[in-house]
Enzyme design. Structure first.
Site, PDB file in Angstrom:
ATOM      1  N   GLU A 286      10.405  15.085  15.735  1.00 42.25           N
ATOM      2  CA  GLU A 286      10.822  15.061  14.335  1.00 42.25           C
ATOM      3  C   GLU A 286      10.022  16.092  13.538  1.00 42.25           C
ATOM      4  O   GLU A 286       8.795  16.054  13.526  1.00 42.25           O
ATOM      5  CB  GLU A 286      10.557  13.661  13.782  1.00 42.25           C
ATOM      6  CG  GLU A 286      11.117  13.464  12.403  1.00 42.25           C
ATOM      7  CD  GLU A 286      10.833  12.066  11.903  1.00 42.25           C
ATOM      8  OE1 GLU A 286       9.707  11.591  12.081  1.00 42.25           O
ATOM      9  OE2 GLU A 286      11.746  11.469  11.320  1.00 42.25           O
TER      10      GLU A 286
ATOM     11  N   LYS B 275       0.841  -1.194   0.000  1.00 42.83           N
ATOM     12  CA  LYS B 275       0.000   0.000   0.000  1.00 42.83           C
ATOM     13  C   LYS B 275       0.877   1.245   0.000  1.00 42.83           C
ATOM     14  O   LYS B 275       1.571   1.528   0.982  1.00 42.83           O
ATOM     15  CB  LYS B 275      -0.914   0.031   1.230  1.00 42.83           C
ATOM     16  CG  LYS B 275      -2.042   1.031   1.035  1.00 42.83           C
ATOM     17  CD  LYS B 275      -2.497   1.712   2.289  1.00 42.83           C
ATOM     18  CE  LYS B 275      -1.648   2.844   2.725  1.00 42.83           C
ATOM     19  NZ  LYS B 275      -1.717   4.045   1.880  1.00 42.83           N
TER      20      LYS B 275
ATOM     21  N   GLU C 195      10.040   0.647  10.489  1.00 44.23           N
ATOM     22  CA  GLU C 195      11.078   1.664  10.292  1.00 44.23           C
ATOM     23  C   GLU C 195      10.392   2.994  10.533  1.00 44.23           C
ATOM     24  O   GLU C 195       9.557   3.411   9.730  1.00 44.23           O
ATOM     25  CB  GLU C 195      11.626   1.630   8.851  1.00 44.23           C
ATOM     26  CG  GLU C 195      12.226   0.310   8.441  1.00 44.23           C
ATOM     27  CD  GLU C 195      13.582   0.026   9.060  1.00 44.23           C
ATOM     28  OE1 GLU C 195      14.089   0.882   9.817  1.00 44.23           O
ATOM     29  OE2 GLU C 195      14.111  -1.053   8.791  1.00 44.23           O
TER      30      GLU C 195
ATOM     31  N   CYS D 260      13.904  10.138   6.966  1.00 44.64           N
ATOM     32  CA  CYS D 260      13.859   9.767   8.383  1.00 44.64           C
ATOM     33  C   CYS D 260      15.247   9.761   9.015  1.00 44.64           C
ATOM     34  O   CYS D 260      15.381   9.990  10.211  1.00 44.64           O
ATOM     35  CB  CYS D 260      13.241   8.394   8.508  1.00 44.64           C
ATOM     36  SG  CYS D 260      14.008   7.257   7.355  1.00 44.64           S
TER      37      CYS D 260
HETATM   38  P1  NAD Z   1       2.631   8.067   8.055  1.00 44.32           P
HETATM   39  O1  NAD Z   1       2.979   7.210   9.189  1.00 44.32           O
HETATM   40  O2  NAD Z   1       1.542   9.043   8.204  1.00 44.32           O
HETATM   41  O3  NAD Z   1       2.234   7.163   6.760  1.00 44.32           O
HETATM   42  C1  NAD Z   1       3.011   6.087   6.311  1.00 44.32           C
HETATM   43  C2  NAD Z   1       2.114   5.093   5.606  1.00 44.32           C
HETATM   44  O4  NAD Z   1       1.183   4.573   6.534  1.00 44.32           O
HETATM   45  C3  NAD Z   1       1.276   5.685   4.470  1.00 44.32           C
HETATM   46  O5  NAD Z   1       1.174   4.748   3.423  1.00 44.32           O
HETATM   47  C4  NAD Z   1      -0.065   5.895   5.124  1.00 44.32           C
HETATM   48  O6  NAD Z   1      -1.139   5.878   4.198  1.00 44.32           O
HETATM   49  C5  NAD Z   1      -0.138   4.711   6.054  1.00 44.32           C
HETATM   50  N1  NAD Z   1      -1.034   4.888   7.195  1.00 44.32           N
HETATM   51  C6  NAD Z   1      -1.450   6.045   7.782  1.00 44.32           C
HETATM   52  N2  NAD Z   1      -2.292   5.779   8.798  1.00 44.32           N
HETATM   53  C7  NAD Z   1      -2.400   4.432   8.870  1.00 44.32           C
HETATM   54  C8  NAD Z   1      -3.124   3.548   9.742  1.00 44.32           C
HETATM   55  N3  NAD Z   1      -3.902   4.002  10.726  1.00 44.32           N
HETATM   56  N4  NAD Z   1      -3.008   2.222   9.538  1.00 44.32           N
HETATM   57  C9  NAD Z   1      -2.216   1.740   8.553  1.00 44.32           C
HETATM   58  N5  NAD Z   1      -1.530   2.523   7.697  1.00 44.32           N
HETATM   59  C10 NAD Z   1      -1.614   3.860   7.853  1.00 44.32           C
HETATM   60  O7  NAD Z   1       3.990   8.716   7.680  1.00 44.32           O
HETATM   61  P2  NAD Z   1       4.297   9.730   6.495  1.00 44.32           P
HETATM   62  O8  NAD Z   1       3.708  11.041   6.817  1.00 44.32           O
HETATM   63  O9  NAD Z   1       3.887   9.090   5.247  1.00 44.32           O
HETATM   64  O10 NAD Z   1       5.897   9.779   6.575  1.00 44.32           O
HETATM   65  C11 NAD Z   1       6.532  10.577   7.465  1.00 44.32           C
HETATM   66  C12 NAD Z   1       6.996   9.803   8.665  1.00 44.32           C
HETATM   67  O11 NAD Z   1       7.558   8.534   8.307  1.00 44.32           O
HETATM   68  C13 NAD Z   1       8.088  10.514   9.398  1.00 44.32           C
HETATM   69  O12 NAD Z   1       7.836  10.499  10.770  1.00 44.32           O
HETATM   70  C14 NAD Z   1       9.356   9.716   9.074  1.00 44.32           C
HETATM   71  O13 NAD Z   1      10.358   9.756  10.005  1.00 44.32           O
HETATM   72  C15 NAD Z   1       8.842   8.367   8.876  1.00 44.32           C
HETATM   73  N6  NAD Z   1       9.718   7.647   7.926  1.00 44.32           N
HETATM   74  C16 NAD Z   1      10.580   6.723   8.437  1.00 44.32           C
HETATM   75  C17 NAD Z   1      11.435   6.035   7.593  1.00 44.32           C
HETATM   76  C18 NAD Z   1      12.379   4.987   8.112  1.00 44.32           C
HETATM   77  O14 NAD Z   1      12.964   4.256   7.321  1.00 44.32           O
HETATM   78  N7  NAD Z   1      12.562   4.846   9.392  1.00 44.32           N
HETATM   79  C19 NAD Z   1      11.418   6.305   6.231  1.00 44.32           C
HETATM   80  C20 NAD Z   1      10.537   7.251   5.756  1.00 44.32           C
HETATM   81  C21 NAD Z   1       9.673   7.916   6.627  1.00 44.32           C
END
Ligand code: NAD
Length: 502
Positions: A389, A179, A254, A288
């Site tokens: 963050e 997804k 992650e 991240c």
């Molecule tokens: P997010 O957590 O809002 O979304 C990530 C994914 O999860 C998206 O596909 C989203 O649609 C899905 N999602 C959202 N709510 C959900 C739920 N209730 N149940 C299941 N899936 C759900 O994060 P973002 O805004 O897309 O990305 C930013 C964040 O991600 C930052 O905090 C960043 O640090 C983190 N990030 C971490 C890494 C890593 O490798 N550690 C890499 C990239 C981003």
């Protein structure tokens, strides 16, 4: 020209939905494409297809070397279409053309090749003797795929972070439902097209689009999904852990980071200044593992900050499609608002804003979401802007007196994803690296994630590791098979049942 419409990829076919969602270009607000807006039923359909494909066994029973060949064919197709993926990245996630070629797409393709090669060399089974066993017996260990895996990926590296999930999952013989984030589904859907053309069997690789709280949550809770691999925020990671607990899924997470970049007093300042900018400005700070806390010794602080501000002014922010641009737009208006909220908070908390801190305006910035490099000094590590963050190009500079204090500050964080140490003395840097609670530490570098080495977080930055030679461990169950070669069961039965007459 009417923008293209993208459908979901389920069970080897393109599937539409009754509603659609717009994908817009964050640099111009222009419509890039419309995309099927999937729902929980679509998630169920994809899981059912993936389960059928797993039970059919076509993929998992294909010898690993043959799986490697299909995946290598897939990589060849990706290489042929590389320009297309770079264009799509620039359009849907606002990364600059240069960074998209090197990181977003370049890494994605080479990392998929790494997992294809790993399929061919991974130890899927091993055998050995038994410890202290009275009869002749052998032990066999098999590593078997879980079955259906769900991969939930964010918008910042949509192709690369998907590869980190489906690469090892498929190399190990699982099937997967992915997804993407709603803002950036296009590159992953194009990867599905390439999978189809490479001959990945129907049901093995599926992409369902739609809202995270609906499609992502359904996948995380689904009783037929055996493992979830997620990259995203710590808050959603927590929700996914809760949802997946219902059937005790295996979970890889992650999550976020607040990387401490420690400059030791002997560091080569000109190198370290540019590297500090690189550490927090790559992809507009929306990575991240960015280096967002700069820890400076008192002896270097003032000159370092002066040079940092001078060099920050050289960063070219603008059209990501221009090969000379260093930084493009912020992914969305909401994300920019979040950055602005933290900048205001930083000022209120008493930090000094020494560079940036406002929206970019004027020619080239009328549409889209623009925010340039921003630097705060006089930051105490307990401030919110040093603990939370921001996920934007915002650096906090923290002064330290001794190296021990620098290590203490670096570790005073709920996160532990990435860190850096700058020094001319590698032994001294290694000593510091050993004391930092972080999944990755770069010495005299930053952002150099490497497929041969594990990537993941300490503390609330995650669970498990992606990449490296053990990546497939996270996508397999270990099974122990005991083989009695002597067939002398009676000798053991006598240990339990006292023979009559005794
Ligand atoms: P997010 O957590 O809002 O979304 C990530 C994914 O999860 C998206 O596909 C989203 O649609 C899905 N999602 C959202 N709510 C959900 C739920 N209730 N149940 C299941 N899936 C759900 O994060 P973002 O805004 O897309 O990305 C930013 C964040 O991600 C930052 O905090 C960043 O640090 C983190 N990030 C971490 C890494 C890593 O490798 N550690 C890499 C990239 C981003």
């Amino acid at each position: 020209m009417t923008p293209p419409h993208y459908q979901m990829y389920i069970d080897g076919a393109w599937v539409d939905s009754s509603t659609t969602v717009d994908v817009t270009n964050p640099a111009s607000d222009a419509l890039v494409a419309t995309v099927a807006h999937g729902n929980a039923d679509d998630a169920d359909r994809a899981v059912a297809a993936a389960l059928r494909a797993h039970r059919d066994g076509e993929w998992r029973n294909t010898p690993p070397e043959e799986r490697a060949k299909v995946m290598t064919r897939w990589v060849e197709i990706l290489n042929e279409r590389m320009d297309e993926y770079v264009d799509l990245h620039v359009a849907e996630n606002g990364v600059t053309r240069r960074q998209a070629m090197a990181f977003h797409v370049g890494y994605a393709i080479s990392h998929l090749q790494y997992f294809a090669d790993l399929a061919a060399t991974y130890e899927f089974s091993r055998s050995g003797p038994m410890l202290g066993y009275p009869t002749v017996a052998a032990g066999l260990v098999r590593r078997e795929p879980f079955g259906v895996v769900a991969g939930i990926v964010p918008w910042n590296f949509p192709m690369l972070l998907a590869v980190w999930k489906f690469g090892p999952a498929l190399a190990a013989g699982n099937t997967i439902v992915l997804k993407p984030d709603e803002k950036t589904p296009l590159t992953l859907l194009e990867m599905a097209r390439a999978a189809h053309d490479a001959g990945v069997p129907a049901g093995v690789f599926n992409v369902v689009t739609g809202p995270g709280e609906v499609v992502g949550a359904r996948l995380a809770a689904h009783p037929d999904v055996r493992k979830v691999a997620f990259t995203g925020s710590t808050a959603v990671g927590r929700t996914i852990t809760e949802l997946s607990a219902a059937n005790i899924k295996k979970v890889t997470l992650e999550l976020g980071g607040k990387g401490a970049n420690i400059i030791l007093p002997d560091a080569d300042m000109s190198q370290a200044v540019d590297a500090a900018l690189f550490a927090f400005c790559l992809y507009q700070g929306q990575a991240c593992e960015s280096g967002t806390r700069l820890l400076l010794p008192e002896s270097l602080h003032d000159e370092f900050v002066a040079r940092l501000v001078e060099r920050a002014a050289d960063i070219r922010v603008g059209d990501p499609d221009d090969f000379d641009t260093d930084m493009g737009p912020i992914i969305s208006a909401e994300q920019r608002q979040r950055i602005e909220h933290y900048v205001e908070l930083g000022k209120k908390e008493g930090a000094t804003l020494v560079y940036g801190g406002t929206r970019l305006t004027g020619e080239g910035f009328d549409a889209g979401n623009w925010f340039g490099p921003t630097i705060f000094t006089d930051v105490d590590n307990s401030m919110t802007i040093a603990q939370e963050e921001v996920f934007g190009p915002v650096l906090v500079v923290i002064k330290y007196r001794t190296v021990d204090e620098a290590i203490e500050i670096a570790n005073d964080s709920e996160y532990g994803l990435s860190a850096g140490v700058w020094s001319e003395d590698i032994d001294a840097a290694l000593d510091v690296a050993a004391q930092i609670e972080s999944g990755t530490v770069w010495i005299n570098d930053w952002h150099m994630v490497n497929a041969l080495y594990p990537f993941g977080g300490y503390k609330q930055s995650g669970n498990g590791r992606e990449l490296g030679p053990h990546a497939l461990d996270e996508y397999t169950e270990e099974k122990f098979i005991h083989v009695d070669l002597a067939r002398r069961i009676e000798s053991k039965v006598y240990d339990l049942v006292v023979p009559e007459g005794d």
